[in-house]
Write a protein that holds these residues in place. Structure first.
Motif, mmCIF file in Angstrom:
data_model
loop_
_atom_site.group_PDB
_atom_site.id
_atom_site.type_symbol
_atom_site.label_atom_id
_atom_site.label_comp_id
_atom_site.label_asym_id
_atom_site.label_seq_id
_atom_site.Cartn_x
_atom_site.Cartn_y
_atom_site.Cartn_z
ATOM 1 N N LYS A 153 13.840 2.075 -3.028
ATOM 2 C CA LYS A 153 13.066 0.892 -3.821
ATOM 3 C C LYS A 153 13.836 -0.401 -3.358
ATOM 4 N N ARG A 154 14.958 -0.238 -3.492
ATOM 5 C CA ARG A 154 15.753 -1.304 -3.219
ATOM 6 C C ARG A 154 15.723 -2.146 -1.987
ATOM 7 N N ASP A 155 15.620 -1.319 -0.893
ATOM 8 C CA ASP A 155 15.500 -1.558 0.492
ATOM 9 C C ASP A 155 14.111 -1.953 0.742
ATOM 10 N N ILE A 156 13.081 -1.627 0.176
ATOM 11 C CA ILE A 156 11.681 -2.069 0.300
ATOM 12 C C ILE A 156 11.656 -3.492 -0.216
ATOM 13 N N ARG A 158 13.903 -5.651 -0.651
ATOM 14 C CA ARG A 158 14.825 -6.308 0.115
ATOM 15 C C ARG A 158 14.027 -6.677 1.507
ATOM 16 N N ALA A 159 13.307 -5.832 2.049
ATOM 17 C CA ALA A 159 12.451 -6.138 3.251
ATOM 18 C C ALA A 159 11.238 -7.045 2.934
ATOM 19 N N ARG A 161 11.271 -9.278 0.468
ATOM 20 C CA ARG A 161 11.720 -10.540 0.180
ATOM 21 C C ARG A 161 12.069 -11.331 1.396
ATOM 22 N N ASP A 162 12.940 -10.390 2.487
ATOM 23 C CA ASP A 162 13.114 -11.129 3.715
ATOM 24 C C ASP A 162 12.040 -11.700 4.483
ATOM 25 N N ARG A 163 10.922 -11.182 4.400
ATOM 26 C CA ARG A 163 9.676 -11.155 5.149
ATOM 27 C C ARG A 163 9.106 -12.417 4.772
ATOM 28 N N SER A 164 9.172 -12.712 3.642
ATOM 29 C CA SER A 164 8.322 -13.891 3.071
ATOM 30 C C SER A 164 9.092 -15.091 3.297
#
Length: 164
Positions: A153-156, A158-159, A161-164
């Motif tokens: 859940k944390r990795d998802i 993070r991904a 958030r970084d994508r935005s």
């Protein structure tokens, strides 16, 4: 002079809850089934120590004895400014619950594998409260699953958030 705007800051909550201590291990060690808010009987020096933010819910548990609910193992350190009238840090403390709530806790806790665990100690509108939960202990493989799901859940997040 009085402050304008009612004295509310951005950090204060609208419902008047000030958390003193949390039992973070309880959420990992147990599956929480039902939560209950209870009052707690405290001495004056205990309240002052809690207002200073000093308390520990580690290794604490709740139990039922002779029709009353009790909280065991909560460490509220002695109030430094008090004199010889200070309290005992790890004494059993009585929980304030309605009779129906105590009876419901008694029937649930008597089931195999269930226990009563304190989750947090807080002040609600100036009155000390404890949130307790009926919980079932997790096995080792359940704990590993919880860790794995939390990390994914944390990795998802993070991904995303970084994508935005």
């Amino acid at each position: 002079m009085a402050k304008k705007g009612g004295g509310k800051t951005k950090d204060s909550k609208a419902d008047g809850i000030q958390v003193v201590a949390r039992n973070r291990r309880a959420r990992f060690e147990f599956d929480l089934l039902e939560k209950v808010e209870a009052g707690i009987v405290l001495k004056g020096t205990e309240v002052k120590s809690l207002r200073n933010g000093k308390a520990s819910l580690e290794e604490s548990y709740a139990g039922l004895d002779r029709g009353e609910a009790w909280l065991y193992g909560v460490d509220i350190p002695e109030y430094v400014e008090a004199n010889r009238m200070n309290h005992t840090p790890k004494r059993p403390r009585k929980l304030l619950l309605h009779r129906k709530e105590i009876d419901r806790l008694k029937t649930k806790a008597s089931e195999k594998g269930l226990t009563i665990v304190p989750l947090q100690l807080y002040f609600k509108n100036g009155i000390a409260k404890v949130e307790i939960a009926i919980a079932r202990g997790r096995k080792l493989h359940d704990k590993r699953e919880a860790i794995k799901s939390r990390e994914t859940k944390r990795d998802i997040n993070r991904a995303l958030r970084d994508r935005s």
